[in-house]
Design an enzyme around this catalytic site. Structure first.
Site, PDB file in Angstrom:
ATOM      1  N   TYR A 139      50.987 -95.427  16.689  1.00  0.00           N
ATOM      2  CA  TYR A 139      51.498 -95.957  17.801  1.00  0.00           C
ATOM      3  C   TYR A 139      53.048 -96.191  17.702  1.00  0.00           C
ATOM      4  O   TYR A 139      53.845 -95.626  18.665  1.00  0.00           O
ATOM      5  CB  TYR A 139      51.114 -97.271  18.381  1.00  0.00           C
ATOM      6  N   GLY A 267      47.798-107.125   6.930  1.00  0.00           N
ATOM      7  CA  GLY A 267      48.244-107.919   7.895  1.00  0.00           C
ATOM      8  C   GLY A 267      49.613-107.263   8.744  1.00  0.00           C
ATOM      9  O   GLY A 267      50.114-108.113   9.635  1.00  0.00           O
TER      10      GLY A 267
END
Ligand code: NAD
Length: 312
Positions: A139, A267
């Site tokens: 992305y 994360g």
């Protein structure tokens, strides 16, 4: 002005389209409805269903348009790791198709919704636009490629182009899909439905949560300010918030203490917060809504949370 917004039936697109028509502009929206929903668009917005990669469709949609906001994209970082080709096709291919169609029709001004994910892990914070991007996902890579095409083709075709690197936007109208949901509305939903909340990593990672109205004001200013042409500009809150702190804020606004599970998986980047100097200087941009207030408004204005509150 007469605007076309690609991806204008999505979260940010609807907010931008409604803001522009409320300020007297004429707005068209082109969206393939892969995730968008035109129901929240103001009646004055002219909606068409179509794919941004389809150049003949774009030729029609671009007639009489003075400025394009290019928001159509696949938008989930984690999903892009599973489907990189699709992200490249839509986010890069869609941008190239749009710029070529703009050249053909003679539309000159364009604002690209780029993303703060292009920064990736950086040695220092806050991040400013001159830093070398360090993408950590397809992305993010697709957004850098889109920026590069924007300015390369922009120069070749004589376009007036600007790219806004938007940080973690949140607010009413943001979808919470079953997979790859954005963190702020997902955590709010979990807190309200009494489910547990999963934090990837230790929760100390920070993000810059920016309320939708602030993003819309930044986007609006970018098409109406000469100084934005040729520029990459951060649009965030300028506030650094850890995921743990986000959970605390959500607990405060909902009055519920969600159960938190820490997942040891990665994360994402450890820190991310916007340096807003350029946005202030070029766009006179000043974020107005702080996180606690933004979460309150999200809770109050978004029907999906209203129903949940009533049911609770
Ligand atoms: P969204 O998913 O709600 O909106 C994207 C819209 O694009 C959807 O309505 C979808 O149906 C449409 N779309 C997808 N593929 C299309 C195609 N091939 N042709 C036409 N339409 C297509 O996402 P959003 O949060 O509103 O994001 C809008 C833009 O802002 C995106 O470009 C995104 O990358 C960028 N951005 C968003 C954030 C954020 O936090 N929301 C942050 C940084 C950048």
């Amino acid at each position: 002005m007469r605007y076309l917004i690609t991806g204008g039936a999505g979260f940010l697109g609807v907010a931008l389209a409604n803001h522009l028509v409320n300020n007297g502009h004429a707005v068209r929206v082109l969206d393939d409805l892969s995730t968008g929903d035109p129901a929240r668009l103001d009646r004055r917005v002219l909606f068409s269903r179509g794919d941004v990669r389809n150049v003949p469709t774009l030729w029609t949609q671009l007639q009489e348009v003075e400025c394009v906001y290019h928001l159509a994209a696949r938008v989930a970082v984690s999903e892009s790791i599973l489907y990189p080709q699709e992200y490249n096709d839509v986010n890069v291919g869609g941008t190239v198709a749009l710029l070529a169609a703009m050249r053909d029709v003679g539309v000159r001004r364009v604002v690209l919704a780029s993303s703060a994910t292009v920064y990736g892990e950086q040695p220092s914070q806050p991040v400013h636009e001159a830093l070398r991007p360090n993408p950590g996902s397809p992305y993010a890579a697709s957004k850098i490629a889109a920026e590069q095409y924007l300015f390369t083709l922009g120069k070749l075709y004589g376009l007036e182009a600007a790219a806004l690197r938007i940080f973690n936007a949140y607010g009413p109208g943001q979808r919470v899909p079953p997979a790859h949901a954005p963190v702020a509305p997902l955590f709010l939903k979990r807190a309200l439905d009494g489910g547990s909340l999963v934090i990837h990593g230790d929760g100390r990672q920070t993000r810059d949560f920016v309320y939708v109205d602030d993003v819309v004001r930044g986007l609006a200013a970018a098409s109406q300010t000469e100084a934005a042409v040729g520029q990459i500009i951060n649009i965030g809150s300028g506030e650094e918030t850890s995921l743990r702190e986000l959970v605390r804020q959500i607990a405060a606004v909902t009055g519920r203490e969600p159960a938190v599970l820490n997942n040891t998986s990665q994360g994402g980047v450890s820190r991310l917060v916007a340096d807003l100097s350029r946005a202030r200087q070029l766009l006179d941009y000043q974020p107005r809504t702080q996180l606690r207030e933004g979460l309150r408004q999200l809770l109050a204005k978004d029907p999906q949370f209203g129903q949940q509150r009533a049911a609770a």
